[in-house]
Design an enzyme around this catalytic site. Structure first.
Site, short mmCIF file in Angstrom:
data_model
loop_
_atom_site.label_atom_id
_atom_site.label_comp_id
_atom_site.label_asym_id
_atom_site.label_seq_id
_atom_site.Cartn_x
_atom_site.Cartn_y
_atom_site.Cartn_z
N THR A 1 5.90 2.98 12.62
CA THR A 1 4.51 3.32 12.94
C THR A 1 4.40 3.99 14.30
OG1 THR A 1 2.42 2.27 13.57
CG2 THR A 1 4.35 0.90 13.73
N ASP A 2 3.33 4.74 14.50
CA ASP A 2 3.09 5.35 15.82
C ASP A 2 2.67 4.30 16.85
OD1 ASP A 2 0.52 4.79 14.87
OD2 ASP A 2 -0.29 6.78 15.26
N GLU A 3 2.34 3.07 16.37
CA GLU A 3 1.84 2.05 17.30
C GLU A 3 2.91 1.60 18.29
OE1 GLU A 3 -0.87 -0.80 15.59
OE2 GLU A 3 -1.33 0.55 13.93
N LYS B 1 7.56 -4.06 15.37
CA LYS B 1 8.03 -2.80 14.77
C LYS B 1 8.92 -2.05 15.77
CE LYS B 1 7.13 -1.17 11.29
NZ LYS B 1 7.72 -1.29 9.91
N PHE C 1 0.83 -1.22 0.00
CA PHE C 1 0.00 0.00 0.00
C PHE C 1 0.87 1.27 0.00
CE2 PHE C 1 -2.32 2.77 3.31
CZ PHE C 1 -2.94 3.55 2.35
N ARG D 1 -8.29 6.74 16.01
CA ARG D 1 -7.09 6.68 15.18
C ARG D 1 -6.90 8.05 14.53
NH1 ARG D 1 -6.58 3.02 17.99
NH2 ARG D 1 -6.19 0.82 17.54
N TYR E 1 2.27 -7.05 16.43
CA TYR E 1 2.70 -6.18 15.33
C TYR E 1 3.54 -5.02 15.86
CZ TYR E 1 2.42 -2.26 12.04
OH TYR E 1 2.72 -1.18 11.24
P1 NAD Z 1 1.37 -3.60 3.31
O1 NAD Z 1 1.02 -4.79 4.15
O2 NAD Z 1 0.32 -3.00 2.42
O3 NAD Z 1 2.62 -3.93 2.39
C1 NAD Z 1 3.74 -4.62 2.86
C2 NAD Z 1 4.59 -5.01 1.67
O4 NAD Z 1 5.75 -5.71 2.16
C3 NAD Z 1 3.88 -5.96 0.70
O5 NAD Z 1 4.11 -5.56 -0.63
C4 NAD Z 1 4.55 -7.30 0.99
O6 NAD Z 1 4.56 -8.16 -0.16
C5 NAD Z 1 5.93 -6.88 1.40
N1 NAD Z 1 6.58 -7.90 2.26
C6 NAD Z 1 6.04 -8.51 3.34
N2 NAD Z 1 6.90 -9.41 3.84
C7 NAD Z 1 8.02 -9.35 3.07
C8 NAD Z 1 9.27 -10.02 3.10
N3 NAD Z 1 9.53 -10.97 4.02
N4 NAD Z 1 10.20 -9.71 2.16
C9 NAD Z 1 9.95 -8.76 1.21
N5 NAD Z 1 8.76 -8.10 1.13
C10 NAD Z 1 7.82 -8.39 2.05
O7 NAD Z 1 1.92 -2.50 4.35
P2 NAD Z 1 1.74 -0.93 4.36
O8 NAD Z 1 0.48 -0.60 5.04
O9 NAD Z 1 2.03 -0.40 3.01
O10 NAD Z 1 2.94 -0.53 5.35
C11 NAD Z 1 4.26 -0.30 4.85
C12 NAD Z 1 5.16 0.07 6.03
O11 NAD Z 1 4.67 1.24 6.67
C13 NAD Z 1 5.23 -1.00 7.10
O12 NAD Z 1 6.56 -1.06 7.57
C14 NAD Z 1 4.29 -0.50 8.19
O13 NAD Z 1 4.72 -0.95 9.46
C15 NAD Z 1 4.47 1.00 8.05
N6 NAD Z 1 3.30 1.81 8.45
C16 NAD Z 1 2.05 1.54 7.99
C17 NAD Z 1 0.98 2.35 8.34
C18 NAD Z 1 -0.42 2.11 7.80
O14 NAD Z 1 -1.35 2.81 8.21
N7 NAD Z 1 -0.62 1.19 6.87
C19 NAD Z 1 1.19 3.44 9.19
C20 NAD Z 1 2.49 3.69 9.65
C21 NAD Z 1 3.53 2.88 9.27
P1 TYD Z 2 -6.81 -1.10 11.21
O1 TYD Z 2 -7.18 -0.51 9.91
O2 TYD Z 2 -6.62 -2.58 11.31
O3 TYD Z 2 -5.48 -0.33 11.69
P2 TYD Z 2 -4.72 -0.37 13.12
O4 TYD Z 2 -5.23 -1.48 13.93
O5 TYD Z 2 -3.31 -0.59 12.71
O6 TYD Z 2 -4.97 0.97 13.73
O7 TYD Z 2 -7.90 -0.68 12.29
C1 TYD Z 2 -8.20 0.68 12.54
C2 TYD Z 2 -9.17 0.74 13.69
O8 TYD Z 2 -10.41 0.13 13.28
C3 TYD Z 2 -8.73 -0.06 14.90
O9 TYD Z 2 -9.16 0.62 16.07
C4 TYD Z 2 -9.47 -1.38 14.77
C5 TYD Z 2 -10.76 -1.00 14.10
N1 TYD Z 2 -11.36 -2.00 13.18
C6 TYD Z 2 -12.72 -2.28 13.26
O10 TYD Z 2 -13.45 -1.71 14.11
N2 TYD Z 2 -13.25 -3.18 12.40
C7 TYD Z 2 -12.50 -3.84 11.46
O11 TYD Z 2 -13.03 -4.68 10.71
C8 TYD Z 2 -11.10 -3.53 11.37
C9 TYD Z 2 -10.23 -4.20 10.35
C10 TYD Z 2 -10.57 -2.59 12.25
#
Ligand code: NAD
Ligand code: TYD
Length: 350
Positions: free
Chosen positions: A131-133, A160, A12, A220, A156
């Site tokens: 991540t902020d988590e 991280k 993503f 969030r 998770y």
């Molecule tokens: P995502 O799950 O959409 O994508 C992860 C990607 O990593 C995928 O393309 C997957 O194929 C690849 N991947 C997974 N395991 C792998 C491995 N062993 N070797 C090589 N590639 C591998 O994740 P995202 O939401 O795009 O998040 C990307 C980064 O940003 C992560 O490090 C996540 O912790 C961080 N992040 C995400 C969010 C969020 O809201 N999604 C917020 C803050 C930080």
């Molecule tokens: P999510 O998108 O999984 O992100 P994160 O847990 O990393 O913050 O979830 C966002 C918020 O939404 C979290 O408080 C969990 C809640 N949630 C639901 O209420 N229903 C759902 O089906 C999912 C996937 C998440």
């Protein structure tokens, strides 16, 4: 002239970062290293896949031999590391996979970089996307700053947090040039529909129940993914070595309020009667160890590097809904696994 490995570039956020760097820096070579797990999808990058400064490499960051070889062959100048297992619910079911990819995978990359870049640490950069988590959960008041103590609660966030510590340790111990950013929840196009916003959009569209955990009171702090990619660009180019930046949009929403807002937007877009989509909201059992509230203080990023979000949440949410409604095939393919077929057709013979 720079060669940058971006890990997780088919996911993503990674796909937005890859697209931005490929388009904005034609003088750079961008290598997208991705294992293509269920979350990795090359269809996220069709618009730039033939760009002359872009290359895709399929590989697993847990495989140290492979990573070492890639670094030796490519001699990259920098790495922007996003590859991770990223879904909290999956981490509750299978924590070890998160340790392998998020912790061992990160340490493998650090080791390969350490070997390949020996004697040139001041000219090479290891950027770790986090991540902020890692900061844990907030009560009603306060915000996470860069000096907030780590207090992760889910497998998770624990994985991280561990990877962040290793990145800092490689800076402090070996003098590697590392940078870390910790971002709040992202939303936008190409978001895998297991996360709250795309899952809700998909279910509302298909008139399926929209599951809200607990009472929907968790909060969030949402940021448009393209603003995150722009922040990564700015931090990558301008941050001082060894620094950390929090990234966020000062945009806190209770889950239930967010879902209700989405329902209103979608009623309008789909020509449904007012209130029809909200009837799909279904309260389900809460997530174990569910963090109550996240909120990012991004003042340091604004003051040091001038970054602020470019759009409001209302604009971003509307754009996001429009994108999912216009990209029905993408949504259907990722929910049915057809994109794996895309990869085979596209890359099998190369
Ligand atoms: P995502 O799950 O959409 O994508 C992860 C990607 O990593 C995928 O393309 C997957 O194929 C690849 N991947 C997974 N395991 C792998 C491995 N062993 N070797 C090589 N590639 C591998 O994740 P995202 O939401 O795009 O998040 C990307 C980064 O940003 C992560 O490090 C996540 O912790 C961080 N992040 C995400 C969010 C969020 O809201 N999604 C917020 C803050 C930080
Ligand atoms: P999510 O998108 O999984 O992100 P994160 O847990 O990393 O913050 O979830 C966002 C918020 O939404 C979290 O408080 C969990 C809640 N949630 C639901 O209420 N229903 C759902 O089906 C999912 C996937 C998440």
């Amino acid at each position: 002239m720079k060669k940058i490995i971006i890990t997780g570039g088919a996911g993503f956020i990674g796909s937005h970062v890859v697209r931005r760097f490929v388009r904005n820096y034609p003088e750079y070579t961008i290598i997208n290293l991705d294992k293509l797990t269920y979350a990795g999808n090359l269809a996220n990058l069709v618009d730039i896949e033939n760009a002359p400064n872009y290359k895709f490499v399929k590989g697993d960051i847990v495989d140290l031999g492979f990573i070492r070889q890639l670094f030796a062959d490519e001699q990259p100048d920098a790495i922007i590391h996003l590859a991770a297992e990223s879904h909290v619910d999956r981490s509750i079911t299978n924590p070890l996979e998160f340790v392998m990819t998020n912790v061992v995978g990160t340490v493998n990359l650090l080791n390969a970089a350490r070997e390949t870049w020996k004697g040139q640490y001041d000219q090479k950069r290891f950027y770790h996307v986090s991540t902020d988590e890692v900061y844990g959960t907030l009560g009603e008041d306060g915000m996470f700053t860069e000096t907030t103590g780590y207090d992760p609660h889910s497998p998770y966030s624990a994985s991280k947090a561990s990877s962040d510590h290793f990145v800092r340790a490689y800076h402090d111990t070996y003098g590697m040039d590392t940078v870390i950013s910790n971002c709040s929840n992202n939303y936008g196009s190409f978001h895998f529909p297991e996360k709250l916003i795309p899952l809700a959009i998909n279910n509302i569209k298909n008139k399926k129940p929209v599951p809200v955990y607990g009472k929907g009171e968790n909060i969030r702090d949402w940021l448009w993914v393209e603003d995150h990619a722009r922040a990564i660009d700015v931090i990558f180019h301008k941050a001082a070595t060894g620094t950390t930046y929090n990234i966020g949009g000062h945009n806190e929403w209770k889950n239930i309020d967010l879902i209700r807002t989405l329902c209103v937007i979608m009623d309008k877009k789909l020509g449904r009667a007012e209130g029809e989509s909200a009837e799909l909201i279904t309260f389900v059992t809460d997530r174990a160890g569910h963090d109550l509230r996240y909120a990012i203080d991004a003042t340091k990023l604004k003051n040091d590097l001038g970054w602020v979000p470019s759009i409001t949440f209302e604009e971003g949410l509307e754009k996001t809904v429009d994108w999912y409604l216009a990209n029905e095939k993408w949504l259907d393919d990722v929910t049915s696994g057809h994109y794996q077929q895309y990869y085979t057709e596209q890359y099998h013979t190369r």
